[in-house]
Motif scaffolding. Structure first.
Motif, mmCIF file in Angstrom:
data_model
loop_
_atom_site.group_PDB
_atom_site.id
_atom_site.type_symbol
_atom_site.label_atom_id
_atom_site.label_comp_id
_atom_site.label_asym_id
_atom_site.label_seq_id
_atom_site.Cartn_x
_atom_site.Cartn_y
_atom_site.Cartn_z
ATOM 1 N N THR A 173 0.820 -1.207 0.000
ATOM 2 C CA THR A 173 0.000 0.000 0.000
ATOM 3 C C THR A 173 0.855 1.258 0.000
ATOM 4 O O THR A 173 0.615 2.191 -0.779
ATOM 5 N N LEU A 174 1.870 1.297 0.854
ATOM 6 C CA LEU A 174 2.709 2.487 0.955
ATOM 7 C C LEU A 174 3.659 2.627 -0.228
ATOM 8 O O LEU A 174 3.956 3.748 -0.658
ATOM 9 N N ASN A 175 4.126 1.514 -0.762
ATOM 10 C CA ASN A 175 4.963 1.596 -1.964
ATOM 11 C C ASN A 175 4.166 2.168 -3.132
ATOM 12 O O ASN A 175 4.668 2.981 -3.917
ATOM 13 N N ASP A 176 2.907 1.749 -3.234
ATOM 14 C CA ASP A 176 2.040 2.250 -4.292
ATOM 15 C C ASP A 176 1.729 3.732 -4.071
ATOM 16 O O ASP A 176 1.696 4.523 -5.029
ATOM 17 N N LEU A 177 1.514 4.113 -2.815
ATOM 18 C CA LEU A 177 1.258 5.517 -2.488
ATOM 19 C C LEU A 177 2.455 6.384 -2.888
ATOM 20 O O LEU A 177 2.284 7.485 -3.434
ATOM 21 N N TYR A 178 3.652 5.883 -2.630
ATOM 22 C CA TYR A 178 4.858 6.627 -2.989
ATOM 23 C C TYR A 178 4.961 6.814 -4.503
ATOM 24 O O TYR A 178 5.285 7.900 -4.993
ATOM 25 N N LYS A 179 4.667 5.769 -5.246
ATOM 26 C CA LYS A 179 4.736 5.853 -6.708
ATOM 27 C C LYS A 179 3.749 6.886 -7.249
ATOM 28 O O LYS A 179 4.035 7.599 -8.211
ATOM 29 N N LYS A 180 2.579 6.969 -6.619
ATOM 30 C CA LYS A 180 1.531 7.852 -7.126
ATOM 31 C C LYS A 180 1.682 9.296 -6.654
ATOM 32 O O LYS A 180 1.346 10.233 -7.386
ATOM 33 N N THR A 181 2.166 9.474 -5.415
ATOM 34 C CA THR A 181 2.167 10.811 -4.820
ATOM 35 C C THR A 181 3.530 11.291 -4.346
ATOM 36 O O THR A 181 3.704 12.485 -4.087
ATOM 37 N N GLY A 182 4.484 10.373 -4.152
ATOM 38 C CA GLY A 182 5.777 10.751 -3.601
ATOM 39 C C GLY A 182 5.785 10.820 -2.081
ATOM 40 O O GLY A 182 6.822 11.091 -1.461
ATOM 41 N N LYS A 183 4.628 10.570 -1.447
ATOM 42 C CA LYS A 183 4.545 10.617 0.012
ATOM 43 C C LYS A 183 5.120 9.343 0.612
ATOM 44 O O LYS A 183 4.815 8.236 0.155
ATOM 45 N N SER A 184 5.944 9.510 1.655
ATOM 46 C CA SER A 184 6.626 8.355 2.247
ATOM 47 C C SER A 184 6.464 8.336 3.760
ATOM 48 O O SER A 184 6.320 9.386 4.401
ATOM 49 N N PHE A 185 6.512 7.138 4.316
ATOM 50 C CA PHE A 185 6.448 6.938 5.761
ATOM 51 C C PHE A 185 7.488 5.896 6.179
ATOM 52 O O PHE A 185 7.890 5.051 5.383
ATOM 53 N N ILE A 186 7.871 5.962 7.437
ATOM 54 C CA ILE A 186 8.538 4.844 8.098
ATOM 55 C C ILE A 186 7.475 4.159 8.951
ATOM 56 O O ILE A 186 6.683 4.831 9.618
ATOM 57 N N VAL A 187 7.436 2.840 8.894
ATOM 58 C CA VAL A 187 6.497 2.089 9.733
ATOM 59 C C VAL A 187 7.289 1.167 10.653
ATOM 60 O O VAL A 187 8.156 0.410 10.191
ATOM 61 N N VAL A 188 6.984 1.246 11.934
ATOM 62 C CA VAL A 188 7.614 0.399 12.945
ATOM 63 C C VAL A 188 6.557 -0.551 13.477
ATOM 64 O O VAL A 188 5.572 -0.118 14.075
ATOM 65 N N GLY A 189 6.738 -1.850 13.217
ATOM 66 C CA GLY A 189 5.770 -2.851 13.661
ATOM 67 C C GLY A 189 6.353 -3.719 14.756
ATOM 68 O O GLY A 189 7.418 -4.312 14.581
ATOM 69 N N ILE A 190 5.674 -3.776 15.880
ATOM 70 C CA ILE A 190 6.150 -4.566 17.019
ATOM 71 C C ILE A 190 5.381 -5.878 17.058
ATOM 72 O O ILE A 190 4.140 -5.873 17.069
ATOM 73 N N GLU A 191 6.093 -6.994 17.073
ATOM 74 C CA GLU A 191 5.406 -8.290 17.145
ATOM 75 C C GLU A 191 4.706 -8.447 18.484
ATOM 76 O O GLU A 191 5.211 -8.022 19.528
ATOM 77 N N ASN A 192 3.533 -9.063 18.448
ATOM 78 C CA ASN A 192 2.850 -9.378 19.699
ATOM 79 C C ASN A 192 3.503 -10.595 20.360
ATOM 80 O O ASN A 192 4.258 -11.332 19.728
ATOM 81 N N GLY A 193 3.205 -10.797 21.615
ATOM 82 C CA GLY A 193 3.821 -11.880 22.379
ATOM 83 C C GLY A 193 3.048 -13.181 22.351
ATOM 84 O O GLY A 193 3.106 -13.966 23.304
ATOM 85 N N GLY A 194 2.320 -13.443 21.236
ATOM 86 C CA GLY A 194 1.601 -14.708 21.122
ATOM 87 C C GLY A 194 0.535 -14.849 22.188
ATOM 88 O O GLY A 194 -0.397 -14.037 22.267
ATOM 89 N N GLU A 195 0.663 -15.853 23.009
ATOM 90 C CA GLU A 195 -0.332 -16.098 24.054
ATOM 91 C C GLU A 195 -0.344 -14.985 25.104
ATOM 92 O O GLU A 195 -1.282 -14.884 25.899
ATOM 93 N N LYS A 196 0.670 -14.138 25.089
ATOM 94 C CA LYS A 196 0.737 -13.012 26.025
ATOM 95 C C LYS A 196 0.126 -11.742 25.438
ATOM 96 O O LYS A 196 0.157 -10.682 26.062
ATOM 97 N N ARG A 197 -0.420 -11.845 24.245
ATOM 98 C CA ARG A 197 -0.922 -10.666 23.549
ATOM 99 C C ARG A 197 -1.967 -9.907 24.357
ATOM 100 O O ARG A 197 -1.950 -8.672 24.404
ATOM 101 N N ILE A 198 -2.876 -10.618 24.979
ATOM 102 C CA ILE A 198 -3.949 -9.958 25.724
ATOM 103 C C ILE A 198 -3.386 -9.059 26.818
ATOM 104 O O ILE A 198 -3.802 -7.904 26.959
ATOM 105 N N GLU A 199 -2.428 -9.555 27.581
ATOM 106 C CA GLU A 199 -1.909 -8.730 28.666
ATOM 107 C C GLU A 199 -1.086 -7.559 28.131
ATOM 108 O O GLU A 199 -1.023 -6.502 28.764
ATOM 109 N N GLU A 200 -0.485 -7.716 26.959
ATOM 110 C CA GLU A 200 0.325 -6.639 26.386
ATOM 111 C C GLU A 200 -0.521 -5.482 25.886
ATOM 112 O O GLU A 200 -0.127 -4.319 25.996
ATOM 113 N N TYR A 201 -1.686 -5.780 25.341
ATOM 114 C CA TYR A 201 -2.489 -4.762 24.675
ATOM 115 C C TYR A 201 -3.672 -4.269 25.502
ATOM 116 O O TYR A 201 -4.544 -3.569 24.969
#
Length: 299
Positions: A106-134
């Motif tokens: 999605t963002l690569n396509d957005l860049y091609k069309k508009t030149g707008k860019s972002f950095i995205v930082v994705g944090i993995e969830n802790g699996g079975e610990k996800r509920i307590e994390e979020y």
């Protein structure tokens, strides 16, 4: 033919028969095994070598995925940053639960069309610990309640690390936090708790039902004047998802949250799935980062 030859031939036939049967059994087992998913992440997505064990949360070494804009290595530009949860589901079908968000495409396509860019930082969830994390508060049935520790990690550890090592625009007006379901809840919480860090919030299919304490929290922290908030919910998500979201939007407006900074969308066909959030992601960031007006200005 003597007796020894007959015995040898019989033994050979038995051996061949066993091998054939074993081969057929192996083929049958393999046919029942799930096919291995092929990685679909773009070349400008990577996983940091550094992992993060969050003090007080759990002992899981959390991986962090990083999307860098297509022009990152050929420019000196600084970029808006989007922090997201459930990184396993954002970029790669091979690691996703039931399909990826296709953030990179999605963002690569957005860049091609508009030149707008972002950095995205994705944090993995802790699996079975996800509920307590979020979840910032406990639920009698489901537990949880360590979300404050997770958000404090984002604010005090991860964001400073990203700002130090990558060309970011570190101000709140250039920083978003976006997630879905419980990830929407922790984004809502983190953005309102730290408006000086996250100036933009994408709360998608937010699990407001998890704790009634979210009402008190909103009453204490909802009178934000600069924060932008996008609330998304699908009409086919069931339970109280739609009224919970609409009631929260009304509460925030009553508290003084600027109406022009808040968008609430109820999609008539929206379901609680990655495919729904994938389809809506571009519209979410278009509102949060005012992309339509920026595009008109650039043109």
């Amino acid at each position: 033919m003597n007796r020894i030859s007959i015995l040898f031939l019989a033994f050979l036939l038995v051996l061949i028969s066993c091998k054939i049967k074993k081969t057929e059994e192996i083929k049958e087992i393999k046919s029942k095994e799930p096919s291995k998913k092929i990685s679909t992440k773009a070349d400008n997505v990577s996983i940091l070598k550094k992992t993060f064990v969050i003090d007080g949360l759990n002992t899981i070494a959390h991986k962090v995925w990083l999307y860098l804009p297509p022009n990152y290595h050929t420019s000196t530009e600084k970029y808006d940053v989007i922090y997201m949860h459930d990184a396993q589901n954002l970029f790669d079908d091979a690691t996703s639960f039931v399909g990826e968000w296709e953030i990179d495409e999605t963002l690569n396509d957005l860049y091609k069309k508009t030149g707008k860019s972002f950095i995205v930082v994705g944090i993995e969830n802790g699996g079975e610990k996800r509920i307590e994390e979020y979840t910032p508060w406990e639920n009698v049935r489901y537990g949880g309640g360590k979300g404050k520790i997770y958000v404090d990690f984002l604010v005090n550890k991860l964001k400073p690390y990203i700002d130090k090592n990558y060309r970011t625009k570190p101000d709140a007006e250039n920083t978003a936090i976006i997630g879905s379901s419980l990830g929407g809840l922790i984004s809502f919480y983190g953005g309102l708790k730290y408006p000086e860090v996250f100036g933009k919030i994408g709360a998608l299919s937010t699990s407001f039902w998890f704790s009634n304490k979210v009402i008190t929290f909103a009453e204490e922290n909802g009178n934000q004047k600069k924060t932008k908030l996008y609330l998304l919910v699908g009409d086919k998500e069931g339970n109280s998802m739609v009224p919970d979201t609409e009631n929260m939007a009304e509460l925030l407006i009553d508290l003084g949250f600027p109406s022009q900074n808040l968008k609430t969308k109820v999609h008539p066909d929206g379901k609680h799935t990655e495919s729904f959030w994938k389809a809506e992601f571009l519209e979410v960031i278009t509102f949060l980062f005012n992309l339509e007006n920026n595009e008109r200005t650039n043109n």
